[in-house]
Design a protein around this motif. Structure first.
Motif, short mmCIF file in Angstrom:
data_model
loop_
_atom_site.label_atom_id
_atom_site.label_comp_id
_atom_site.label_asym_id
_atom_site.label_seq_id
_atom_site.Cartn_x
_atom_site.Cartn_y
_atom_site.Cartn_z
N GLN A 1 0.82 -1.21 0.00
CA GLN A 1 0.00 0.00 0.00
C GLN A 1 0.86 1.26 0.00
OE1 GLN A 1 -2.86 0.12 3.17
NE2 GLN A 1 -3.81 2.01 2.45
N LYS A 2 1.90 1.29 0.83
CA LYS A 2 2.79 2.45 0.89
C LYS A 2 3.57 2.60 -0.42
CE LYS A 2 2.59 4.10 5.23
NZ LYS A 2 1.89 5.33 5.49
N ARG A 3 4.02 1.49 -0.98
CA ARG A 3 4.75 1.55 -2.26
C ARG A 3 3.86 2.12 -3.35
NH1 ARG A 3 7.30 -3.45 -1.07
NH2 ARG A 3 5.86 -4.58 -2.41
N GLN A 4 2.61 1.68 -3.37
CA GLN A 4 1.66 2.18 -4.37
C GLN A 4 1.43 3.67 -4.18
OE1 GLN A 4 -2.13 0.21 -4.18
NE2 GLN A 4 -2.77 0.95 -6.18
N GLN A 5 1.34 4.10 -2.93
CA GLN A 5 1.14 5.52 -2.64
C GLN A 5 2.32 6.35 -3.14
OE1 GLN A 5 0.32 6.17 1.53
NE2 GLN A 5 0.49 8.39 1.35
N VAL A 6 3.54 5.87 -2.89
CA VAL A 6 4.73 6.59 -3.34
C VAL A 6 4.76 6.66 -4.86
CG1 VAL A 6 7.24 6.43 -3.51
CG2 VAL A 6 6.13 6.11 -1.32
N ARG A 7 4.47 5.56 -5.51
CA ARG A 7 4.47 5.57 -6.99
C ARG A 7 3.45 6.56 -7.53
NH1 ARG A 7 5.02 -0.40 -6.46
NH2 ARG A 7 7.21 -0.87 -6.85
N ALA A 8 2.29 6.65 -6.89
CA ALA A 8 1.26 7.59 -7.34
C ALA A 8 1.75 9.03 -7.15
CB ALA A 8 -0.03 7.37 -6.55
N GLU A 9 2.44 9.31 -6.03
CA GLU A 9 2.95 10.66 -5.78
C GLU A 9 4.03 11.02 -6.80
OE1 GLU A 9 4.19 9.98 -1.79
OE2 GLU A 9 2.21 10.37 -0.93
N ARG A 10 4.91 10.08 -7.09
CA ARG A 10 5.96 10.35 -8.08
C ARG A 10 5.37 10.51 -9.47
NH1 ARG A 10 10.32 5.83 -7.60
NH2 ARG A 10 11.21 6.96 -9.34
N ARG A 11 4.36 9.68 -9.78
CA ARG A 11 3.73 9.77 -11.10
C ARG A 11 3.08 11.14 -11.29
NH1 ARG A 11 1.61 5.17 -10.96
NH2 ARG A 11 -0.35 5.76 -9.98
N ARG A 12 2.44 11.67 -10.24
CA ARG A 12 1.82 12.98 -10.33
C ARG A 12 2.88 14.05 -10.65
NH1 ARG A 12 0.69 17.13 -6.35
NH2 ARG A 12 -0.90 18.51 -7.19
N TYR A 13 4.03 13.96 -9.99
CA TYR A 13 5.09 14.91 -10.25
C TYR A 13 5.57 14.80 -11.69
CZ TYR A 13 9.35 17.59 -9.84
OH TYR A 13 10.32 18.53 -10.04
N HIS A 14 5.86 13.58 -12.13
CA HIS A 14 6.38 13.38 -13.49
C HIS A 14 5.36 13.82 -14.54
CE1 HIS A 14 10.02 10.56 -12.75
NE2 HIS A 14 9.83 11.35 -11.72
N GLU A 15 4.08 13.58 -14.27
CA GLU A 15 3.05 13.97 -15.24
C GLU A 15 2.96 15.49 -15.35
OE1 GLU A 15 -0.43 11.91 -13.87
OE2 GLU A 15 0.16 10.03 -14.86
N ARG A 16 3.13 16.19 -14.25
CA ARG A 16 3.10 17.65 -14.31
C ARG A 16 4.30 18.18 -15.07
NH1 ARG A 16 0.54 22.24 -11.54
NH2 ARG A 16 0.35 23.50 -13.41
N PHE A 17 5.45 17.57 -14.86
CA PHE A 17 6.67 17.96 -15.58
C PHE A 17 6.50 17.67 -17.07
CE2 PHE A 17 11.06 17.76 -16.97
CZ PHE A 17 11.72 18.68 -16.18
#
Length: 197
Positions: A119-135
């Motif tokens: 669950q925590k790994r999935q949360q981190v991946r989602a947070e990183r994905r949001r950053y990369h998508e904005r970039f």
């Protein structure tokens, strides 16, 4: 998190995070106990569990606080007025500077991420994905407007830059020849040259 303090050494959550970052960097996440963290931070276990559910929660927060800072700064650059090439270049340089300023946190996390539950790994991946998508959205904005070359897909451009960022902990040294800003400028310039029409 609340701003409760314990003594005169600053807010308890920040003290615990700073102490955990130091100990995880020195000993490794798996070889550091909650007891060692609280003793070194000068707080009680009760104070620890008031802010963090577990050592895993602490590891997640070590990385998440850096990512939150970077997301906030990226959003500021992306939402600012001005030419897209200026906004992207500033964002590209900023992620380098903030990563170097928090190298221990990033290195600890990437070295220890496998200790997080699914669950925590999935949360981190989602947070990183949001950053990369904005970039990536900034790259795509420049490509749509003709300011950037479309020869390379935006996803690859983003992977190219962040590959360099994630590699910083393997070679960057504070006493080296380049300051954080100089490294940031070089990497941002490489990115912008890759996008030049």
């Amino acid at each position: 998190m609340a701003r409760t303090t314990d003594g005169d050494h600053g807010p308890v959550p920040q003290r615990l995070l700073a102490t955990a970052t130091r100990l995880f960097a020195q000993r490794g996440y798996d070889r550091t106990s909650v007891q060692e963290v609280v003793e070194s931070a000068g707080v009680t276990k009760g104070a620890f569990y008031h802010y963090f559910d577990s050592k895993e929660d602490l590891l997640h927060e070590v990385y998440a606080r850096v990512l939150r800072l970077q997301q906030q700064r990226l959003d500021g650059y992306a939402d600012a007025g001005g030419p897209v090439e200026d906004r992207l270049r500033e964002a590209a340089a900023d992620v380098v500077v903030t990563t170097i300023a928090n190298l221990d946190d990033a290195e600890i996390f990437f070295r220890s991420m496998h200790h997080l539950g699914p669950q925590k790994r999935q949360q981190v991946r989602a947070e990183r994905r949001r950053y990369h998508e904005r970039f990536r959205a900034l790259v795509e904005e420049g490509q749509r407007s003709g300011r950037f070359s479309t020869a390379t897909p935006a996803n690859l451009v983003v992977d190219y830059h962040f590959g360099s960022v994630h590699h910083l902990s393997t070679w960057y040294r504070a006493d080296g020849a380049l300051s954080p800003r100089e490294v940031a400028d070089h990497l941002a310039d490489l990115l912008m040259r890759a996008l030049r029409p």
